[in-house]
Design a protein around this motif. Structure first.
Motif, short mmCIF file in Angstrom:
data_model
loop_
_atom_site.label_atom_id
_atom_site.label_comp_id
_atom_site.label_asym_id
_atom_site.label_seq_id
_atom_site.Cartn_x
_atom_site.Cartn_y
_atom_site.Cartn_z
N LYS A 31 -26.56 181.02 13.23
CA LYS A 31 -25.85 179.74 13.38
C LYS A 31 -24.34 179.95 13.39
CE LYS A 31 -29.37 176.86 11.17
NZ LYS A 31 -29.67 176.04 9.97
N GLN A 32 -23.86 180.81 12.51
CA GLN A 32 -22.43 181.10 12.45
C GLN A 32 -21.97 181.77 13.74
OE1 GLN A 32 -20.43 180.10 9.93
NE2 GLN A 32 -18.69 180.81 11.09
N TRP A 33 -22.78 182.72 14.24
CA TRP A 33 -22.43 183.40 15.49
C TRP A 33 -22.38 182.39 16.64
CZ3 TRP A 33 -24.98 184.04 20.16
CH2 TRP A 33 -24.35 184.92 21.05
N LEU A 34 -23.32 181.46 16.68
CA LEU A 34 -23.35 180.46 17.75
C LEU A 34 -22.09 179.59 17.75
CD1 LEU A 34 -27.11 179.41 17.65
CD2 LEU A 34 -25.93 180.51 19.56
N LEU A 35 -21.56 179.28 16.58
CA LEU A 35 -20.32 178.50 16.51
C LEU A 35 -19.17 179.26 17.18
CD1 LEU A 35 -20.46 177.09 12.86
CD2 LEU A 35 -20.78 175.82 15.00
N GLY A 36 -19.06 180.54 16.88
CA GLY A 36 -18.03 181.35 17.53
C GLY A 36 -18.27 181.50 19.02
N ALA A 37 -19.53 181.64 19.39
CA ALA A 37 -19.88 181.78 20.80
C ALA A 37 -19.52 180.51 21.57
CB ALA A 37 -21.37 182.10 20.95
N LYS A 38 -19.74 179.36 20.96
CA LYS A 38 -19.42 178.10 21.62
C LYS A 38 -17.92 178.02 21.92
CE LYS A 38 -19.77 173.12 21.27
NZ LYS A 38 -20.20 171.96 20.51
N GLU A 39 -17.10 178.35 20.94
CA GLU A 39 -15.65 178.32 21.14
C GLU A 39 -15.22 179.29 22.23
OE1 GLU A 39 -13.61 178.99 17.47
OE2 GLU A 39 -14.62 177.31 16.47
N ALA A 40 -15.78 180.49 22.21
CA ALA A 40 -15.43 181.51 23.21
C ALA A 40 -15.85 181.07 24.61
CB ALA A 40 -16.06 182.85 22.85
N CYS A 41 -17.04 180.49 24.73
CA CYS A 41 -17.53 180.03 26.04
C CYS A 41 -16.66 178.91 26.60
CB CYS A 41 -18.98 179.57 25.93
SG CYS A 41 -20.17 180.91 25.77
N GLU A 42 -16.32 177.95 25.74
CA GLU A 42 -15.49 176.84 26.21
C GLU A 42 -14.13 177.32 26.67
OE1 GLU A 42 -15.66 174.23 22.81
OE2 GLU A 42 -17.59 173.38 23.44
N ALA A 43 -13.51 178.23 25.92
CA ALA A 43 -12.21 178.76 26.32
C ALA A 43 -12.29 179.55 27.62
CB ALA A 43 -11.64 179.63 25.19
N ALA A 44 -13.33 180.37 27.76
CA ALA A 44 -13.50 181.16 28.97
C ALA A 44 -13.75 180.28 30.19
CB ALA A 44 -14.66 182.15 28.80
N TRP A 45 -14.49 179.21 30.02
CA TRP A 45 -14.78 178.29 31.12
C TRP A 45 -13.48 177.66 31.62
CZ3 TRP A 45 -15.15 172.69 31.44
CH2 TRP A 45 -15.77 172.25 32.61
N ILE A 46 -12.64 177.24 30.71
CA ILE A 46 -11.36 176.63 31.09
C ILE A 46 -10.48 177.67 31.78
CG2 ILE A 46 -9.22 175.64 30.17
CD1 ILE A 46 -11.06 174.28 28.02
N THR A 47 -10.41 178.87 31.22
CA THR A 47 -9.61 179.94 31.80
C THR A 47 -10.09 180.29 33.21
OG1 THR A 47 -9.14 180.84 29.62
CG2 THR A 47 -8.86 182.34 31.48
N SER A 48 -11.39 180.16 33.45
CA SER A 48 -11.97 180.50 34.76
C SER A 48 -11.82 179.38 35.78
CB SER A 48 -13.46 180.82 34.59
OG SER A 48 -13.64 181.93 33.75
N GLY A 49 -11.16 178.29 35.41
CA GLY A 49 -10.96 177.20 36.35
C GLY A 49 -12.05 176.15 36.33
#
Length: 119
Positions: A31-49
């Protein structure tokens, strides 16, 4: 194309726990890993346009997995695929037609995942 750098997920044996009354549930570590993964995915999506892919688009997943030789690289892939599908507007991972994973000791402790549509 989306490139996401995720912390290495818990080992396969530590993703789920057995419940006293039967069944299984996500472990606290997962669960803790998923929280970090969610933040990383959202940031990467924005960075990717902010790319959005059709529901059944065929995808290619390339992963650089930063694990030493005490752990299988393939065991790190399923939680990563599940997190990418949960937190990015991409097709379900059953549409990943190509998957390549490479052990990369230069990114130890992380998985660098690149998703792109196969045209």
């Amino acid at each position: 194309m989306i490139e996401v750098t995720l912390p290495l997920p818990p080992s396969t044996n530590n993703l789920y726990i057995n419940l006293k009354r039967g069944g299984r549930a996500k472990s606290a570590a997962y669960k803790q890993w998923l929280l970090g993964a969610k933040e990383a995915c959202e940031a990467a999506w924005i960075t990717s346009g902010c790319p959005v892919y059709p529901d059944k688009a065929r995808m290619r997943l390339t992963a650089r997995v930063g694990v030493n030789y005490r752990r299988d690289i393939s065991n790190a892939l399923k939680p990563v695929e599940d997190a990418l599908c949960a937190f990015l507007p991409i097709p379900d991972d059953r549409y990943n037609n190509e998957i390549a994973a490479t052990r990369d000791l230069n990114c130890e402790g992380f998985v660098i995942a690149t998703l792109e549509r196969i045209v």
